[in-house]
Design a protein around this motif. Structure first.
Motif, PDB file in Angstrom:
ATOM      1  N   ALA A   7     -36.708  34.046   4.741  1.00  0.00           N
ATOM      2  CA  ALA A   7     -37.972  33.754   5.431  1.00  0.00           C
ATOM      3  C   ALA A   7     -39.175  34.204   4.617  1.00  0.00           C
ATOM      4  O   ALA A   7     -40.180  33.491   4.518  1.00  0.00           O
ATOM      5  N   GLU A   8     -39.104  35.391   4.006  1.00  0.00           N
ATOM      6  CA  GLU A   8     -40.241  35.902   3.237  1.00  0.00           C
ATOM      7  C   GLU A   8     -40.486  35.062   1.998  1.00  0.00           C
ATOM      8  O   GLU A   8     -41.621  34.755   1.653  1.00  0.00           O
ATOM      9  N   ALA A   9     -39.396  34.633   1.340  1.00  0.00           N
ATOM     10  CA  ALA A   9     -39.550  33.797   0.154  1.00  0.00           C
ATOM     11  C   ALA A   9     -40.144  32.447   0.514  1.00  0.00           C
ATOM     12  O   ALA A   9     -40.973  31.895  -0.203  1.00  0.00           O
ATOM     13  N   ALA A  10     -39.701  31.899   1.656  1.00  0.00           N
ATOM     14  CA  ALA A  10     -40.236  30.612   2.103  1.00  0.00           C
ATOM     15  C   ALA A  10     -41.727  30.729   2.423  1.00  0.00           C
ATOM     16  O   ALA A  10     -42.515  29.848   2.092  1.00  0.00           O
ATOM     17  N   CYS A  11     -42.098  31.852   3.058  1.00  0.00           N
ATOM     18  CA  CYS A  11     -43.505  32.075   3.381  1.00  0.00           C
ATOM     19  C   CYS A  11     -44.328  32.213   2.112  1.00  0.00           C
ATOM     20  O   CYS A  11     -45.430  31.673   1.997  1.00  0.00           O
ATOM     21  N   GLU A  12     -43.780  32.928   1.134  1.00  0.00           N
ATOM     22  CA  GLU A  12     -44.476  33.108  -0.139  1.00  0.00           C
ATOM     23  C   GLU A  12     -44.672  31.773  -0.842  1.00  0.00           C
ATOM     24  O   GLU A  12     -45.737  31.485  -1.384  1.00  0.00           O
ATOM     25  N   GLN A  13     -43.645  30.917  -0.822  1.00  0.00           N
ATOM     26  CA  GLN A  13     -43.739  29.609  -1.462  1.00  0.00           C
ATOM     27  C   GLN A  13     -44.806  28.756  -0.788  1.00  0.00           C
ATOM     28  O   GLN A  13     -45.556  28.032  -1.445  1.00  0.00           O
ATOM     29  N   GLN A  35     -68.071  49.803  -0.921  1.00  0.00           N
ATOM     30  CA  GLN A  35     -67.675  50.375   0.355  1.00  0.00           C
ATOM     31  C   GLN A  35     -66.174  50.666   0.425  1.00  0.00           C
ATOM     32  O   GLN A  35     -65.733  51.526   1.173  1.00  0.00           O
ATOM     33  N   HIS A  36     -65.390  49.938  -0.355  1.00  0.00           N
ATOM     34  CA  HIS A  36     -63.932  50.097  -0.308  1.00  0.00           C
ATOM     35  C   HIS A  36     -63.369  50.036  -1.736  1.00  0.00           C
ATOM     36  O   HIS A  36     -62.780  49.036  -2.134  1.00  0.00           O
ATOM     37  N   PRO A  37     -63.535  51.119  -2.526  1.00  0.00           N
ATOM     38  CA  PRO A  37     -63.130  51.092  -3.935  1.00  0.00           C
ATOM     39  C   PRO A  37     -61.654  51.380  -4.176  1.00  0.00           C
ATOM     40  O   PRO A  37     -61.165  51.179  -5.282  1.00  0.00           O
ATOM     41  N   ILE A  38     -60.948  51.885  -3.166  1.00  0.00           N
ATOM     42  CA  ILE A  38     -59.534  52.249  -3.306  1.00  0.00           C
ATOM     43  C   ILE A  38     -58.710  51.464  -2.292  1.00  0.00           C
ATOM     44  O   ILE A  38     -59.085  51.373  -1.117  1.00  0.00           O
ATOM     45  N   TRP A  39     -57.583  50.909  -2.766  1.00  0.00           N
ATOM     46  CA  TRP A  39     -56.719  50.119  -1.883  1.00  0.00           C
ATOM     47  C   TRP A  39     -55.258  50.483  -2.105  1.00  0.00           C
ATOM     48  O   TRP A  39     -54.852  50.801  -3.226  1.00  0.00           O
ATOM     49  N   THR A  40     -54.481  50.379  -1.031  1.00  0.00           N
ATOM     50  CA  THR A  40     -53.030  50.428  -1.146  1.00  0.00           C
ATOM     51  C   THR A  40     -52.523  48.988  -1.206  1.00  0.00           C
ATOM     52  O   THR A  40     -53.233  48.046  -0.819  1.00  0.00           O
ATOM     53  N   VAL A  41     -51.304  48.823  -1.674  1.00  0.00           N
ATOM     54  CA  VAL A  41     -50.744  47.477  -1.746  1.00  0.00           C
ATOM     55  C   VAL A  41     -50.601  46.877  -0.350  1.00  0.00           C
ATOM     56  O   VAL A  41     -50.897  45.694  -0.124  1.00  0.00           O
ATOM     57  N   ASP A  42     -50.166  47.688   0.604  1.00  0.00           N
ATOM     58  CA  ASP A  42     -50.034  47.185   1.973  1.00  0.00           C
ATOM     59  C   ASP A  42     -51.394  46.780   2.538  1.00  0.00           C
ATOM     60  O   ASP A  42     -51.506  45.789   3.274  1.00  0.00           O
ATOM     61  N   GLY A  43     -52.425  47.537   2.182  1.00  0.00           N
ATOM     62  CA  GLY A  43     -53.762  47.183   2.636  1.00  0.00           C
ATOM     63  C   GLY A  43     -54.228  45.865   2.050  1.00  0.00           C
ATOM     64  O   GLY A  43     -54.825  45.039   2.745  1.00  0.00           O
ATOM     65  N   MET A  44     -53.960  45.658   0.766  1.00  0.00           N
ATOM     66  CA  MET A  44     -54.306  44.387   0.123  1.00  0.00           C
ATOM     67  C   MET A  44     -53.557  43.234   0.784  1.00  0.00           C
ATOM     68  O   MET A  44     -54.131  42.167   1.056  1.00  0.00           O
ATOM     69  N   LEU A  48     -55.508  40.100   2.801  1.00  0.00           N
ATOM     70  CA  LEU A  48     -55.481  38.741   2.259  1.00  0.00           C
ATOM     71  C   LEU A  48     -54.426  37.852   2.906  1.00  0.00           C
ATOM     72  O   LEU A  48     -54.369  36.654   2.629  1.00  0.00           O
ATOM     73  N   GLY A  49     -53.580  38.436   3.748  1.00  0.00           N
ATOM     74  CA  GLY A  49     -52.535  37.649   4.393  1.00  0.00           C
ATOM     75  C   GLY A  49     -51.407  37.281   3.453  1.00  0.00           C
ATOM     76  O   GLY A  49     -50.727  36.269   3.665  1.00  0.00           O
ATOM     77  N   TYR A  50     -51.190  38.090   2.426  1.00  0.00           N
ATOM     78  CA  TYR A  50     -50.111  37.838   1.470  1.00  0.00           C
ATOM     79  C   TYR A  50     -48.835  38.521   1.944  1.00  0.00           C
ATOM     80  O   TYR A  50     -48.880  39.537   2.659  1.00  0.00           O
ATOM     81  N   THR A  51     -47.704  38.006   1.526  1.00  0.00           N
ATOM     82  CA  THR A  51     -46.463  38.716   1.775  1.00  0.00           C
ATOM     83  C   THR A  51     -46.448  39.979   0.925  1.00  0.00           C
ATOM     84  O   THR A  51     -47.125  40.052  -0.107  1.00  0.00           O
ATOM     85  N   ARG A  52     -45.672  40.963   1.349  1.00  0.00           N
ATOM     86  CA  ARG A  52     -45.618  42.218   0.610  1.00  0.00           C
ATOM     87  C   ARG A  52     -45.086  41.989  -0.804  1.00  0.00           C
ATOM     88  O   ARG A  52     -45.558  42.603  -1.763  1.00  0.00           O
ATOM     89  N   SER A  53     -44.114  41.099  -0.934  1.00  0.00           N
ATOM     90  CA  SER A  53     -43.551  40.856  -2.268  1.00  0.00           C
ATOM     91  C   SER A  53     -44.587  40.236  -3.194  1.00  0.00           C
ATOM     92  O   SER A  53     -44.682  40.588  -4.376  1.00  0.00           O
ATOM     93  N   SER A  54     -45.395  39.307  -2.666  1.00  0.00           N
ATOM     94  CA  SER A  54     -46.458  38.698  -3.479  1.00  0.00           C
ATOM     95  C   SER A  54     -47.483  39.749  -3.886  1.00  0.00           C
ATOM     96  O   SER A  54     -47.903  39.827  -5.046  1.00  0.00           O
ATOM     97  N   VAL A  59     -50.152  43.007  -7.944  1.00  0.00           N
ATOM     98  CA  VAL A  59     -50.667  44.323  -8.325  1.00  0.00           C
ATOM     99  C   VAL A  59     -49.994  44.814  -9.599  1.00  0.00           C
ATOM    100  O   VAL A  59     -50.638  45.388 -10.479  1.00  0.00           O
ATOM    101  N   ARG A  60     -48.708  44.573  -9.715  1.00  0.00           N
ATOM    102  CA  ARG A  60     -47.999  44.989 -10.930  1.00  0.00           C
ATOM    103  C   ARG A  60     -48.554  44.268 -12.157  1.00  0.00           C
ATOM    104  O   ARG A  60     -48.798  44.888 -13.196  1.00  0.00           O
ATOM    105  N   GLU A  61     -48.820  42.950 -12.031  1.00  0.00           N
ATOM    106  CA  GLU A  61     -49.347  42.191 -13.163  1.00  0.00           C
ATOM    107  C   GLU A  61     -50.770  42.617 -13.500  1.00  0.00           C
ATOM    108  O   GLU A  61     -51.139  42.730 -14.679  1.00  0.00           O
ATOM    109  N   LEU A  62     -51.573  42.878 -12.484  1.00  0.00           N
ATOM    110  CA  LEU A  62     -52.950  43.316 -12.727  1.00  0.00           C
ATOM    111  C   LEU A  62     -52.983  44.713 -13.345  1.00  0.00           C
ATOM    112  O   LEU A  62     -53.832  45.003 -14.200  1.00  0.00           O
TER     113      LEU A  62
END
Length: 273
Positions: A7-13, A35-44, A48-54, A59-62
Motif C-alpha cells: 500500500a505504501e509503495a502504491a501511494c508513493e507511486q 520561523q521554522h528552520p529545523i525539521w524532522t523527517v516525520d514533520g516534513m 507535504l503529505g509525502y509517505t515516510r519512505s519518500s 532527505v537522504r539525497e539532499l
C-alpha cells in the motif's frame, strides 16, 4: 501466484505521478524558513503529505548533496552548499555588483531610509541587496520574496512586463489582484499598469509595511527587458509630496545607471573589488 500489494509503495507511486521526483524533493527545501528552520523527517512528511519512505529518501539525497545538514539526531537544517551558493551570488551577480559599486551615488534624502535592490525570478520578486538605516521597520530584507502585486518595489516591475505576462498574472492571481488597488477588471488593471509605466517611477504608501512609503524605478537588461527594481523606503512622516516628482526622476536616473552598469558587468565577469 499474485504478489500482495504494498500500500505504501502504491501511494508513493501515485504521488510521484503527480509531479517529478526532483520537484517534490525540492519542495522540502521550501519548508525551511526563518520561523521554522529545523525539521524532522516525520514533520516534513506530514507537512507535504509525502509517505515516510519518500521523505526519508529525499532527505537522504539532499543531505548527501550538502543541501541539508543533520544538526542533531533526527533534526535537519539547511546545508553548507546553500551558504556557498549565497556567497557566489553576492560576489558574481552583476546587479548586486552594480548596486554595491553605485551605493555612494544613492541620493541621501532627509531622514532615515533603506535601499532595496530586487530581482524578478519568473513571477517572484526577491530582494538581493539592501543597505540603509531603516531595516528594523522593513519586513523584506535580502533573500525575502516580496508580494508581486503590492508595494512600489514590485509594482514598478509588474508595470514594465509584457502585456501577455500581465494578462497571465491577472488570470492566475485573482485574490492578489483584488487587493492590489490596480483595478478589479482586466481593463482597469491594464490601464493602471500603463499609467505607472508612462510615469516611470512608482510610489506607494503602507501597502507592504505600515507607516513607511516606497519610491521605486525599474531596472532593465541589455534587451530592454525588466529584470528588477531599485527602491527607497522611508517613514511616511518624512514624505513631502511636493518632492515626489523630483525624487522620482532621480530614482529613474539611478535605475538607468544601474541597468547600464549591470549590462556591462554581465560581459565582464571579473570582480570589481
Amino acid at each position: 501466484m499474485q504478489q500482495p500489494i504494498d500500500a505504501e509503495a502504491a501511494c508513493e507511486q501515485l504521488h510521484e505521478s503527480k509531479g517529478s521526483s526532483l520537484e517534490r524533493m525540492l519542495r522540502i527545501l521550501d519548508l525551511f524558513t526563518q520561523q521554522h528552520p529545523i525539521w524532522t523527517v516525520d514533520g516534513m512528511s506530514a507537512a507535504l503529505g509525502y509517505t515516510r519512505s519518500s521523505a526519508y529518501r529525499y532527505v537522504r539525497e539532499l543531505t548527501d548533496a550538502n543541501l541539508l545538514f543533520q544538526s542533531e539526531a533526527g533534526r535537519y537544517s539547511l546545508g553548507a552548499r546553500i551558504i556557498t551558493w549565497d556567497r557566489q551570488l553576492r560576489v558574481s551577480d552583476p546587479l548586486v555588483r552594480a548596486a554595491r559599486s553605485l551605493e555612494k551615488m544613492f541620493p541621501q534624502w532627509e531622514g532615515e531610509q533603506v535601499w532595496l535592490v530586487c530581482r524578478l525570478f519568473k513571477d517572484q520578486v526577491v530582494c538581493i541587496h539592501q543597505t540603509g538605516s531603516l531595516a528594523d521597520r522593513v519586513s523584506y530584507s535580502r533573500g525575502s520574496p516580496r508580494p508581486l502585486f503590492m508595494g512600489a518595489t514590485s509594482k514598478v516591475i509588474l508595470a514594465n512586463m509584457s502585456s501577455r505576462q500581465q494578462s497571465q498574472l491577472f488570470l492566475e492571481n485573482p485574490q492578489e489582484v483584488a487587493t492590489s488597488n490596480l483595478g478589479a477588471t482586466w481593463e482597469q488593471f491594464r490601464r493602471s499598469l500603463q499609467r505607472l509605466r508612462r510615469q516611470g517611477y512608482v510610489l506607494s504608501s503602507g501597502e507592504v509595511d505600515v507607516e513607511v512609503f516606497g519610491l521605486a524605478a525599474p531596472i532593465f537588461d541589455s534587451d530592454s527587458k525588466v529584470v528588477g527594481s531599485i527602491s527607497c523606503v522611508r517613514p511616511s512622516s518624512q514624505r513631502n509630496s511636493e518632492h515626489d516628482e523630483i525624487q522620482g526622476q532621480q530614482m529613474l536616473t539611478l535605475a538607468d545607471n544601474l541597468s547600464q552598469l549591470m549590462a556591462a558587468l554581465a560581459y565582464r565577469p571579473e570582480r570589481l573589488d
